[in-house]
Design a protein around this motif. Structure first.
Motif, short mmCIF file in Angstrom:
data_model
loop_
_atom_site.label_atom_id
_atom_site.label_comp_id
_atom_site.label_asym_id
_atom_site.label_seq_id
_atom_site.Cartn_x
_atom_site.Cartn_y
_atom_site.Cartn_z
N VAL A 12 0.64 -0.69 -0.29
CA VAL A 12 -0.70 -0.13 -0.44
C VAL A 12 0.99 0.69 0.32
O VAL A 12 2.31 1.29 0.95
N LYS A 13 0.78 2.20 -0.41
CA LYS A 13 1.42 3.89 -0.46
C LYS A 13 0.52 4.29 1.04
O LYS A 13 -0.17 3.75 1.76
N ALA A 14 1.47 5.10 1.58
CA ALA A 14 1.69 5.60 3.06
C ALA A 14 0.57 6.71 2.78
O ALA A 14 -0.03 7.35 2.18
N SER A 61 3.09 -0.59 21.13
CA SER A 61 4.02 0.26 21.06
C SER A 61 3.54 1.60 21.54
O SER A 61 2.80 1.69 20.24
N ASP A 62 4.56 2.53 21.36
CA ASP A 62 4.42 3.34 21.00
C ASP A 62 4.46 4.43 19.14
O ASP A 62 3.71 4.94 19.43
N SER A 63 5.04 3.86 18.73
CA SER A 63 5.20 3.71 17.12
C SER A 63 4.26 3.65 16.72
O SER A 63 3.84 3.93 15.58
N THR A 87 3.09 4.03 7.08
CA THR A 87 4.60 5.10 6.55
C THR A 87 5.42 3.70 6.17
O THR A 87 4.85 2.53 6.26
N PRO A 88 6.21 4.33 5.33
CA PRO A 88 7.54 3.29 5.41
C PRO A 88 7.78 2.30 6.11
O PRO A 88 8.23 1.35 6.59
N GLU A 89 8.38 2.91 7.71
CA GLU A 89 8.69 2.69 8.65
C GLU A 89 7.75 1.64 9.48
O GLU A 89 8.19 0.43 10.52
N THR A 124 4.16 -4.41 3.05
CA THR A 124 4.83 -3.40 2.55
C THR A 124 3.68 -2.14 1.98
O THR A 124 3.24 -1.87 1.14
N VAL A 125 4.61 -0.37 2.49
CA VAL A 125 4.39 0.67 2.54
C VAL A 125 5.18 1.28 1.88
O VAL A 125 6.60 1.59 2.12
#
Length: 127
Positions: A12-14, A61-63, A87-89, A124-125
């Protein structure tokens, strides 16, 4: 034995969303806490979210806090992870895990405590 099968991953996209599912089969009648972990390339597996047997207690988690939501449908032996504003992260293999527990309100972010794991689903972002 318990088998866990994840689904719902993809590319997917961000900014977009995905919903992961994890269905448990086998000896699933026992009370259990469930969680999602993820592992990005070159990194260690990390905790994402957990939910108690009752569904009334959750942890993140904080993220991912504020973007991801974990839920479960015990009648369907399934746990979900709604992932928004990706996000990509967030790119990683996402794993579902199950831990037998005595308390319906117990949950844990400790991977070593979980009894069963799924094979993982790739998320996958792209930016």
């Amino acid at each position: 034995q318990v088998q866990l099968v994840e689904s719902g991953g993809g590319l997917v996209k961000a900014g977009n969303s995905l919903r992961l599912s994890c269905r448990a089969s086998g000896r699933t009648l026992r009370r259990s806490a469930m969680a999602w972990f993820r592992q990005a390339p070159g990194k260690e597996r990390e905790f994402v979210a957990a939910i108690s047997w009752s569904g009334g207690s959750t942890d993140y988690s904080d993220s991912v806090k504020g973007r991801f939501t974990i839920s479960r449908a015990n009648g369907k032996n399934t746990v979900y992870l709604q992932m928004n504003d990706l996000t990509p992260e967030d790119t990683a293999v996402y794993y579902c895990a199950l831990e037998y527990v005595s308390s319906e309100d117990y949950y844990s972010d400790y991977s070593g405590g979980y009894d069963f794991w799924g094979q993982g689903t790739q998320v996958t972002v792209s930016s």
